[in-house]
Design a protein around this motif. Structure first.
Motif, PDB file in Angstrom:
ATOM      1  N   LEU A  23      26.143  48.212  51.275  1.00 60.65           N
ATOM      2  CA  LEU A  23      24.755  48.013  50.852  1.00 60.65           C
ATOM      3  C   LEU A  23      23.884  49.159  51.351  1.00 60.65           C
ATOM      4  O   LEU A  23      22.999  49.646  50.654  1.00 60.65           O
ATOM      5  CB  LEU A  23      24.216  46.706  51.411  1.00 60.65           C
ATOM      6  CG  LEU A  23      24.547  45.445  50.617  1.00 60.65           C
ATOM      7  CD1 LEU A  23      23.867  44.260  51.260  1.00 60.65           C
ATOM      8  CD2 LEU A  23      24.106  45.601  49.168  1.00 60.65           C
ATOM      9  N   GLY A  28      24.699  48.623  45.431  1.00 59.09           N
ATOM     10  CA  GLY A  28      26.080  48.165  45.316  1.00 59.09           C
ATOM     11  C   GLY A  28      26.568  48.168  43.886  1.00 59.09           C
ATOM     12  O   GLY A  28      27.753  48.068  43.624  1.00 59.09           O
ATOM     13  N   ASP A  29      25.660  48.290  42.952  1.00 62.82           N
ATOM     14  CA  ASP A  29      26.037  48.155  41.542  1.00 62.82           C
ATOM     15  C   ASP A  29      26.891  49.305  41.040  1.00 62.82           C
ATOM     16  O   ASP A  29      27.644  49.164  40.095  1.00 62.82           O
ATOM     17  CB  ASP A  29      24.783  48.035  40.674  1.00 62.82           C
ATOM     18  CG  ASP A  29      24.137  46.675  40.833  1.00 62.82           C
ATOM     19  OD1 ASP A  29      23.031  46.490  40.333  1.00 62.82           O
ATOM     20  OD2 ASP A  29      24.756  45.788  41.472  1.00 62.82           O
ATOM     21  N   THR A  33      33.570  47.570  39.975  1.00 58.17           N
ATOM     22  CA  THR A  33      33.589  46.113  40.076  1.00 58.17           C
ATOM     23  C   THR A  33      35.011  45.616  40.226  1.00 58.17           C
ATOM     24  O   THR A  33      35.963  46.317  39.948  1.00 58.17           O
ATOM     25  CB  THR A  33      32.954  45.480  38.833  1.00 58.17           C
ATOM     26  OG1 THR A  33      33.402  46.224  37.707  1.00 58.17           O
ATOM     27  CG2 THR A  33      31.453  45.510  38.883  1.00 58.17           C
ATOM     28  N   ALA A  34      35.103  44.399  40.668  1.00 59.31           N
ATOM     29  CA  ALA A  34      36.384  43.742  40.876  1.00 59.31           C
ATOM     30  C   ALA A  34      37.146  43.652  39.547  1.00 59.31           C
ATOM     31  O   ALA A  34      36.550  43.838  38.494  1.00 59.31           O
ATOM     32  CB  ALA A  34      36.123  42.345  41.434  1.00 59.31           C
ATOM     33  N   PRO A  35      38.462  43.372  39.612  1.00 63.27           N
ATOM     34  CA  PRO A  35      39.258  43.339  38.382  1.00 63.27           C
ATOM     35  C   PRO A  35      38.663  42.466  37.285  1.00 63.27           C
ATOM     36  O   PRO A  35      38.929  42.699  36.110  1.00 63.27           O
ATOM     37  CB  PRO A  35      40.599  42.774  38.851  1.00 63.27           C
ATOM     38  CG  PRO A  35      40.446  42.421  40.283  1.00 63.27           C
ATOM     39  CD  PRO A  35      39.280  43.171  40.788  1.00 63.27           C
ATOM     40  N   GLN A  36      37.828  41.469  37.668  1.00 60.53           N
ATOM     41  CA  GLN A  36      37.310  40.600  36.620  1.00 60.53           C
ATOM     42  C   GLN A  36      36.170  41.277  35.872  1.00 60.53           C
ATOM     43  O   GLN A  36      35.018  41.024  36.114  1.00 60.53           O
ATOM     44  CB  GLN A  36      36.862  39.241  37.177  1.00 60.53           C
ATOM     45  CG  GLN A  36      35.927  39.294  38.366  1.00 60.53           C
ATOM     46  CD  GLN A  36      36.691  39.006  39.633  1.00 60.53           C
ATOM     47  OE1 GLN A  36      37.820  39.410  39.817  1.00 60.53           O
ATOM     48  NE2 GLN A  36      36.067  38.304  40.551  1.00 60.53           N
TER      49      GLN A  36
ATOM     50  N   GLY B 112      27.011  42.201  40.675  1.00 57.01           N
ATOM     51  CA  GLY B 112      28.279  42.877  40.918  1.00 57.01           C
ATOM     52  C   GLY B 112      28.737  42.685  42.345  1.00 57.01           C
ATOM     53  O   GLY B 112      28.512  41.632  42.938  1.00 57.01           O
ATOM     54  N   PHE B 113      29.350  43.724  42.884  1.00 62.42           N
ATOM     55  CA  PHE B 113      29.865  43.678  44.247  1.00 62.42           C
ATOM     56  C   PHE B 113      28.724  43.432  45.236  1.00 62.42           C
ATOM     57  O   PHE B 113      27.737  44.158  45.249  1.00 62.42           O
ATOM     58  CB  PHE B 113      30.576  44.988  44.545  1.00 62.42           C
ATOM     59  CG  PHE B 113      31.189  45.021  45.909  1.00 62.42           C
ATOM     60  CD1 PHE B 113      32.228  44.167  46.220  1.00 62.42           C
ATOM     61  CD2 PHE B 113      30.714  45.887  46.864  1.00 62.42           C
ATOM     62  CE1 PHE B 113      32.801  44.186  47.475  1.00 62.42           C
ATOM     63  CE2 PHE B 113      31.285  45.913  48.131  1.00 62.42           C
ATOM     64  CZ  PHE B 113      32.327  45.057  48.427  1.00 62.42           C
ATOM     65  N   LEU B 114      28.856  42.375  46.008  1.00 64.78           N
ATOM     66  CA  LEU B 114      27.840  41.958  46.970  1.00 64.78           C
ATOM     67  C   LEU B 114      26.496  41.639  46.321  1.00 64.78           C
ATOM     68  O   LEU B 114      25.460  41.679  46.959  1.00 64.78           O
ATOM     69  CB  LEU B 114      27.646  43.025  48.054  1.00 64.78           C
ATOM     70  CG  LEU B 114      28.831  43.181  49.010  1.00 64.78           C
ATOM     71  CD1 LEU B 114      28.552  44.257  50.021  1.00 64.78           C
ATOM     72  CD2 LEU B 114      29.126  41.873  49.710  1.00 64.78           C
ATOM     73  N   LEU B 119      27.077  36.811  47.384  1.00 61.03           N
ATOM     74  CA  LEU B 119      26.524  36.342  48.659  1.00 61.03           C
ATOM     75  C   LEU B 119      26.553  34.821  48.714  1.00 61.03           C
ATOM     76  O   LEU B 119      26.866  34.227  49.746  1.00 61.03           O
ATOM     77  CB  LEU B 119      25.100  36.884  48.846  1.00 61.03           C
ATOM     78  CG  LEU B 119      25.031  38.404  49.019  1.00 61.03           C
ATOM     79  CD1 LEU B 119      23.598  38.856  49.247  1.00 61.03           C
ATOM     80  CD2 LEU B 119      25.907  38.871  50.176  1.00 61.03           C
ATOM     81  N   PHE B 202      34.772  33.347  38.991  1.00 57.92           N
ATOM     82  CA  PHE B 202      35.822  34.106  39.676  1.00 57.92           C
ATOM     83  C   PHE B 202      35.204  35.118  40.624  1.00 57.92           C
ATOM     84  O   PHE B 202      34.991  36.271  40.271  1.00 57.92           O
ATOM     85  CB  PHE B 202      36.681  34.857  38.650  1.00 57.92           C
ATOM     86  CG  PHE B 202      37.421  33.961  37.710  1.00 57.92           C
ATOM     87  CD1 PHE B 202      38.128  32.873  38.173  1.00 57.92           C
ATOM     88  CD2 PHE B 202      37.440  34.226  36.354  1.00 57.92           C
ATOM     89  CE1 PHE B 202      38.827  32.040  37.309  1.00 57.92           C
ATOM     90  CE2 PHE B 202      38.138  33.399  35.474  1.00 57.92           C
ATOM     91  CZ  PHE B 202      38.826  32.324  35.954  1.00 57.92           C
ATOM     92  N   TYR B 203      34.921  34.689  41.831  1.00 58.04           N
ATOM     93  CA  TYR B 203      34.314  35.618  42.791  1.00 58.04           C
ATOM     94  C   TYR B 203      35.350  36.268  43.700  1.00 58.04           C
ATOM     95  O   TYR B 203      35.127  37.329  44.248  1.00 58.04           O
ATOM     96  CB  TYR B 203      33.297  34.896  43.671  1.00 58.04           C
ATOM     97  CG  TYR B 203      31.966  34.639  43.009  1.00 58.04           C
ATOM     98  CD1 TYR B 203      31.250  35.699  42.457  1.00 58.04           C
ATOM     99  CD2 TYR B 203      31.420  33.374  42.957  1.00 58.04           C
ATOM    100  CE1 TYR B 203      30.033  35.470  41.848  1.00 58.04           C
ATOM    101  CE2 TYR B 203      30.191  33.146  42.357  1.00 58.04           C
ATOM    102  CZ  TYR B 203      29.503  34.195  41.816  1.00 58.04           C
ATOM    103  OH  TYR B 203      28.298  33.988  41.225  1.00 58.04           O
ATOM    104  N   THR B 204      36.463  35.580  43.894  1.00 60.94           N
ATOM    105  CA  THR B 204      37.434  36.067  44.882  1.00 60.94           C
ATOM    106  C   THR B 204      37.955  37.442  44.490  1.00 60.94           C
ATOM    107  O   THR B 204      38.440  37.634  43.388  1.00 60.94           O
ATOM    108  CB  THR B 204      38.600  35.077  44.996  1.00 60.94           C
ATOM    109  OG1 THR B 204      38.070  33.807  45.338  1.00 60.94           O
ATOM    110  CG2 THR B 204      39.580  35.519  46.052  1.00 60.94           C
ATOM    111  N   SER B 205      37.811  38.389  45.391  1.00 57.20           N
ATOM    112  CA  SER B 205      38.328  39.734  45.144  1.00 57.20           C
ATOM    113  C   SER B 205      39.097  40.158  46.387  1.00 57.20           C
ATOM    114  O   SER B 205      39.087  39.473  47.404  1.00 57.20           O
ATOM    115  CB  SER B 205      37.185  40.693  44.873  1.00 57.20           C
ATOM    116  OG  SER B 205      36.368  40.784  46.023  1.00 57.20           O
TER     117      SER B 205
END
Lengths: 431, 370
Positions: A23, A28-29, A33-36, B112-114, B119, B202-205
């Motif tokens: 952060l 963070g954008d 991004t995660a695989p999803q 997205g991420f965080l 959160l 699906f948040y788990t990464s």
């Protein structure tokens, strides 16, 4: 002691801080991004065979479900390829076993889509497994056709998920109507598997339809799949002396239930749903199951030419009479190939749109029209166990879709009107 | 004069501040770095399928290492770990699903991420852990006065109770309007029953899984090396002797149990939000509990790295054996029987990975610091 503990634990408190590090580095954008991500938009190879994925319970307690379906899929693929394939390309199927477990199903579908890069997925039989696999397929934007999951929730996952079978709301209606009209049984006990979404859902639909048509639920008893002793529940049922007993479970438990019911002197016929559909049922239950009825997707005794051709080729190929699951696996694959032929491209979006716009597809299990909720509208058959074989009894059409002149043993749903008449259960099944 | 020498001795014995600080923080930095590396480099490089396997491994490592705190450290026999996992998973699921519905009107992942969604997810993991820990306390307090087989029975019963209770619940609510129409306190009964809690975002990464894996490993290792942890081990070695030495054995056992339950709850929360898993009562039944026990026994009761190693093996085995999956349970059973005969103490016994002579030699040659 507390201070020393605190000092030791201090580094642990740093972990959440560490989590915030990215952060500090800005927004963070911009981070990958995660695989999803969104739907996969990778270009699909334009030459070579088209790869279709299949997942099913090839092993485990409901193994015949997966095996039958796979046989049906295999037969359909062979026929399509012999006829020149789709868009000039051959079809190929990649199948993974999920052992009847939801986590395995999710992993299998993830592997099919992301590792093997299949263009579409066929599966599963059990609704809870289709839910697990279906969410993955929806996530990655790959169409999935469930051959035989009847729980209403399955296709609600999203626009990528459809099915070629009727839903439990309709099946509950079919069994209730048959019991009231044909068996003249209006006092019916229910014994269901509380651990299976399929069983629980079908029980509720059946009870609602039965009461709506003037019947009565004598008693509701529950068991858990894999139980060996049903005497407590069956004794309670015997005390209410019902006209019939509805057991919306899987064939694995139904065999035991039938034997123990007869031992307790219960002579009322058992009624069931498509979960009974397995050659194993007669093996497990022996004489105890004789005379019982269940609703199914098709009967191999149906006289329509499509059915008879399918039954004879299947028998020649696999040396067994195809059950409903084999027929649905076959239909799902044929319908998929048909949609592939119509779709402008094999991308997930185009293919799903083609599948969802299927109307009056001539399948073995009836004429299939995919409705706006991506469920198949078609008739069901009632079969009776006689001499260890399911024998055709009658065909029951969706409410308001009965053909003008119900022909005995012939052409279910062939004359079903395609106008906006909603399937009987649609309203009831929508929350 | 005595006091002066005492002060001097105290000063001499006080470890230097900087090296201590470095040593204390080094594992945190290493694990944190590895977590970020996994998430940002390894994950995208290996693709979604292998990322999912890595996440499955991570979740199982949390389960095995946390169960090891009860079964390995204090020598109690708990076989209800999946029950705590279910409690954590359903609690977290309710937070993200219904929380998401009421905050954003949608159960889809937000940001997205965080981002805000993640959160909320992190919060839900902690709440899931707390809920499981709370239940662990309630279950543990009376039952940990019992010993051996009785505890096994109680925990087994607990796991089954959770499973059956979840089975009785109603369908999940689909929209914010439906959510607004029911009182909040009825939400725990709207988690899907036998079909499972469907529609969870699906948040788990890899990041979240390995963040909590790091936390679990750090807690376990620090605990084992601490005087507090030695009290746990003493309960395993000889309860009567430990009691005689003034160790409150029941309290120690309850603490271990609550700690393990908390991590199982977190594992459940991660499991609930993973792509391709369904949070349903069938999945988190006795078999899952037993799988965790197998991991601990296979790795060596009390060995943290052993439990982790066994978790990796047992997660990958069915994937490798997918073609001969029918024989998987036979392989499990055989491995356990052979283990009991040949190495009753498990793969690593009471030792850690780096205690093995071979590894030690390698580390020394490589100039390792241990």
């Amino acid at each position: 002691m507390p201070t020393s503990l605190l000092r030791r634990a201090a580094p642990l408190l740093a972990l959440p801080l560490l989590a915030m590090l990215p952060l500090l580095g800005g927004c963070g954008d911009t981070a990958p991004t995660a695989p999803q991500g969104g739907p996969a938009t990778e270009p699909v190879a334009q030459t070579g065979p088209i790869l279709i994925g299949e997942y099913g319970s090839l092993t485990g307690s409901e193994a015949t479900f997966g095996q039958s379906t796979h046989n049906g899929v295999t037969l359909a693929i062979e026929e399509i390829n012999a006829a020149g394939g789709v868009k000039g390309r051959q079809l190929e199927v990649k199948v993974y076993d999920d052992q009847g477990k939801t986590q395995e199903a999710g992993t299998a579908v993830t592997r099919l889509i992301t590792d093997d890069k299949v263009v579409a997925v066929i599966g599963e039989v059990a609704s809870s497994l289709s839910m697990a696999g279906g969410r993955v397929a929806q996530q990655y934007g790959v169409p999935m056709i469930s051959p035989s999951s009847t729980n209403a929730q399955v296709t609600r996952i999203g626009d990528m998920i459809s099915r070629v079978c009727f839903i439990d709301g309709f099946q509950g209606y079919v069994v209730a109507k048959f019991a009231l009209d044909d068996l003249k049984a209006d006092d019916i006990a229910i014994l269901y598997d509380q651990g299976q979404a399929y069983s629980k859902g079908l029980k509720e639909d059946f009870a609602r339809e039965l009461v709506a048509m003037g019947g009565r639920v004598a008693t509701e008893q529950a068991y858990t799949g894999g139980d060996q002793d049903f005497s407590a529940q069956l004794t309670a049922i015997r005390d209410t002396s019902p006209d019939a007993i509805f057991v919306p479970g899987y064939y694995t438990d139904v065999g035991n239930i039938a034997i123990q019911a007869r031992k307790l002197g219960i002579t009322a016929p058992l009624l069931g749903g498509d979960g009974w559909d397995s050659a194993q049922l007669a093996t497990l239950a022996g004489d105890a199951i004789e005379g019982s009825y269940y609703s199914n997707h098709y009967s191999h005794e149906d006289t329509r030419p499509a059915v008879q051709t399918f039954v004879s080729t299947y028998q020649a190929r696999f040396g067994a009479v195809p059950d409903g699951l084999a027929a649905l696996g076959y239909d799902a694959t044929k319908l998929l190939a048909d949609a592939m032929g119509r779709a402008p491209s094999l991308s997930g979006k185009d293919l799903a749109a083609a599948i969802n716009s299927t109307t009056d597809f001539p399948g073995v299990t009836g004429t299939i029209t995919i409705d706006p909720e991506r469920n198949a509208r078609k008739a069901a058959v009632i079969v009776q166990m006689k001499g260890g074989q399911p024998r055709y009894v009658t065909t029951i059409h969706p409410k308001g879709a009965e053909p003008a002149a119900p022909a005995e043993g012939a052409a279910p749903a062939e004359g079903a009107p395609a106008e906006g008449a909603a399937p009987a259960t649609e309203g009831a099944a929508t929350p | 004069m005595a006091s002066a020498s005492l002060q001097e001795r105290a000063r001499a014995l006080t470890p230097p501040a900087l090296p201590t600080l470095v040593r204390a923080w080094l594992p945190v930095l290493v694990l944190g770095g590895l977590t970020l590396l996994l998430h940002f480099v390894v994950g995208p490089a290996v693709g979604p399928y292998y990322s999912k396997l890595l996440m499955d491994i991570g979740i199982n490592v949390i389960l095995a290492v946390s169960l090891n705190i009860v079964n390995g450290f204090t020598g109690q026999f708990s076989i209800g770990h999946a029950g705590f996992m279910a409690v954590g998973g359903y609690t977290a699921g309710m937070v993200t699903y219904y929380g998401g519905l009421s905050l954003w009107g949608s159960s889809l992942p937000q940001g997205g991420f965080l981002g805000p969604g993640e959160l909320l997810f992190a919060l839900s993991c902690l709440l899931g852990g707390l809920a499981a820990a709370g239940l662990g306390y309630i279950v543990g307090l009376p039952s940990l006065r019992l010993r051996g087989d009785y505890l096994a029975l109680v925990t087994l019963g607990f796991g089954e109770i959770v499973r059956v209770l979840v089975q009785q619940t109603d369908d999940v609510l689909f929209s914010a309007e439906e959510l607004a129409a029911v009182p909040v306190w009825t939400l725990p009964t709207k988690v899907g029953g036998a079909l499972g809690f469907t529609g969870l975002p699906f948040y788990t990464s890899l990041f979240w899984v390995y963040l909590f894996v790091s936390l679990t490993l750090l807690v376990a290792f620090r605990l084992k090396a601490s005087s507090h942890g030695r009290a746990y081990l003493s309960v395993r070695e000889d309860e009567i002797a430990a009691e005689a030495m003034g160790i409150p054995t029941t309290r120690i056992k309850v603490r271990a149990f609550v700690l393990a339950a908390a991590f199982a709850g977190i594992a459940g929360a991660l499991f609930a939000h993973e792509v391709g898993t369904t949070l349903n009562p069938r999945e988190l039944g006795f078999q899952k509990s037993f799988e965790a026990v197998i991991m601990v026994v296979l790795g060596g009761m009390g060995s943290i790295s052993g439990a982790g190693l066994a978790a990796v093996v047992i997660t990958l085995l069915p994937e490798a054996l997918r073609s001969v999956a029918d024989y998987r349970m036979v392989v499990y059973a055989l491995a356990l029987v052979v283990m009991m005969l040949v190495r009753p103490q498990g793969l690593l016994g009471l030792h850690e990975l780096w205690d093995l002579p071979l590894v030690r030699r390698l580390l020394r040659r490589g100039g390792g610091a241990r």
